[in-house]
Enzyme design. Structure first.
Site, mmCIF file in Angstrom:
data_model
loop_
_atom_site.group_PDB
_atom_site.id
_atom_site.type_symbol
_atom_site.label_atom_id
_atom_site.label_comp_id
_atom_site.label_asym_id
_atom_site.label_seq_id
_atom_site.Cartn_x
_atom_site.Cartn_y
_atom_site.Cartn_z
ATOM 1 C CG HIS A 1 -0.341 -0.315 2.502
ATOM 2 N ND1 HIS A 1 -0.036 -1.609 2.893
ATOM 3 C CD2 HIS A 1 0.058 0.479 3.520
ATOM 4 C CE1 HIS A 1 0.520 -1.591 4.086
ATOM 5 N NE2 HIS A 1 0.590 -0.330 4.495
HETATM 6 P P1 AMP Z 1 1.502 0.694 7.283
HETATM 7 O O1 AMP Z 1 1.191 -0.773 7.146
HETATM 8 O O2 AMP Z 1 2.245 1.028 8.519
HETATM 9 O O3 AMP Z 1 2.198 1.228 6.048
HETATM 10 O O4 AMP Z 1 0.140 1.486 7.380
HETATM 11 C C1 AMP Z 1 -1.122 0.879 7.355
HETATM 12 C C2 AMP Z 1 -2.171 1.953 7.242
HETATM 13 O O5 AMP Z 1 -3.427 1.309 7.098
HETATM 14 C C3 AMP Z 1 -2.262 2.851 8.462
HETATM 15 O O6 AMP Z 1 -2.139 4.203 8.028
HETATM 16 C C4 AMP Z 1 -3.653 2.570 9.041
HETATM 17 O O7 AMP Z 1 -4.256 3.738 9.556
HETATM 18 C C5 AMP Z 1 -4.410 2.034 7.844
HETATM 19 N N1 AMP Z 1 -5.467 1.070 8.136
HETATM 20 C C6 AMP Z 1 -5.453 0.095 9.060
HETATM 21 N N2 AMP Z 1 -6.568 -0.662 8.963
HETATM 22 C C7 AMP Z 1 -7.294 -0.131 7.955
HETATM 23 C C8 AMP Z 1 -8.545 -0.470 7.360
HETATM 24 N N3 AMP Z 1 -9.265 -1.509 7.776
HETATM 25 N N4 AMP Z 1 -9.001 0.294 6.342
HETATM 26 C C9 AMP Z 1 -8.287 1.351 5.894
HETATM 27 N N5 AMP Z 1 -7.095 1.707 6.405
HETATM 28 C C10 AMP Z 1 -6.607 0.974 7.424
#
Ligand code: AMP
Length: 325
Positions: free
Chosen positions: A240
């Protein structure tokens, strides 16, 4: 979705792909897709045996992939015995979730333990760390979260935005981590970067337009740019790309790790990641090298002034007029 206990018999064909999500000693949850090539053609006796036969290393302490983590309750002290096994949309993927009693106890960041993110169960079930997969599989079902999608990627609103603008761009193809990327994915990453930059500049233009309407002809410094890139060590499975404005004006930005995760070198610009893939043929970030950056002092990203805590940093950046970003 089939629910299995640890010692219940299960059946898997040799060609089955296993989507495996296992809490091992509650040190970390691992999500991996594996082809179950060593399976007997008919059945494997129990889930315990299945885990052993998939990858013996995965269940041994001291393996490089054993990292600090939490279960879906945000705790590192879950009890043994719970497991889910099911199929994905194509019917060829088994989702497995276990909670095992931990053998090792590690120090947890209390702030993280309380975090809503650590307790977030995807609507389809399973562990919080696979929560992004649902949007790639059925973007049309998530109209309130999905901004835009095509056959290659989907853009969603981050559920816990760390700035006024915070989007995530996910490939539609199942690409759990950087290790699954090859140079063949360069066009995909460039396309994700393009839409990220486009959405970022559209948002800035709208925001500056609003500032002008408010008779504030000088755009406020709090969101002078939008960052597009990746966390070197992501917490969620499925690649992502973050698209985030640099105001960091959000109640969801709660701790030092959140802050530092959007600062270099932990935050990798999309262009650096793309260049790395093009030049090295792979994207690899060493967790032992990058994790310590999350504990760096709280320095303003504009002027570099170090602040004692997050509330004072937030107050500082709201008025810091340095253009050093
Ligand atoms: P990272 O894996 O550290 O690069 O970031 C993961 C991102 O996903 C974080 O910014 C979270 O706020 C976001 N996040 C976590 N769960 C969800 C979800 N179910 N839907 C959308 N965003 C999410």
């Amino acid at each position: 979705m089939i629910k299995l206990e640890m010692d219940e018999p299960c059946e898997l064909k040799a060609s089955d792909t296993v989507f495996l999500l296992v809490s091992l000693y509650a040190i970390r949850f691992e999500a991996e897709t594996r082809t179950f090539s060593n399976a007997p053609s008919r059945a494997c006796s129990t889930m315990s045996n299945l885990l052993d036969s998939i990858d013996a290393d995965l269940v041994k302490p001291g393996n490089g992939s054993k990292k600090r983590g939490r279960d879906s309750t945000g705790s590192n002290d879950s009890q043994a015995g719970e497991m889910d096994l099911g199929e994905d949309e194509e019917g060829d993927c088994v989702v497995l979730k276990t909670k095992k009693k931990p053998k090792y106890k590690e120090e947890e960041n209390k702030e993280e333990e309380k975090s809503a993110e650590a307790k977030d169960i995807p609507s389809s079930g399973g562990h919080w760390s696979i929560g992004l997969l649902q949007y790639t599989q059925n973007p049309e079902k998530f109209g309130d979260v999905v901004i835009e999608y095509n056959d290659d990627w989907v853009v969603i609103k981050d559920k816990y935005p760390k700035s006024l603008l915070h989007l995530l761009i996910l490939p539609r193809a199942h690409l759990p981590s950087f290790s699954h990327l090859t140079p063949s994915h360069l066009p995909l990453l460039k396309s994700m970067e393009n839409i990220g930059k486009q959405l970022g500049s559209d948002w800035l233009a709208r925001k500056e337009g609003k500032d002008v309407v408010k008779k504030n002809p000088v755009p406020s410094p709090q969101s002078s740019s939008v960052l597009v890139g990746f966390h070197a060590i992501p917490s969620m499975t499925q690649i992502h790309m973050h698209v985030i404005s640099n105001d960091f004006d959000s109640i969801s930005l709660k701790n030092k790790k959140h802050w530092n995760s959007f600062q270099p070198p932990f935050f990798i610009s999309s262009s650096s990641a793309i260049e790395k893939l093009a030049s090295d043929g792979e994207i690899v970030f060493n967790k032992a090298q990058y994790d310590p950056y999350l504990d760096k002092a709280l320095a303003c990203h504009r002027c570099g002034t170090v602040q004692a805590n997050l509330p004072s940093l937030k107050i500082h950046i709201a008025s810091c007029s340095s253009a050093n970003v």
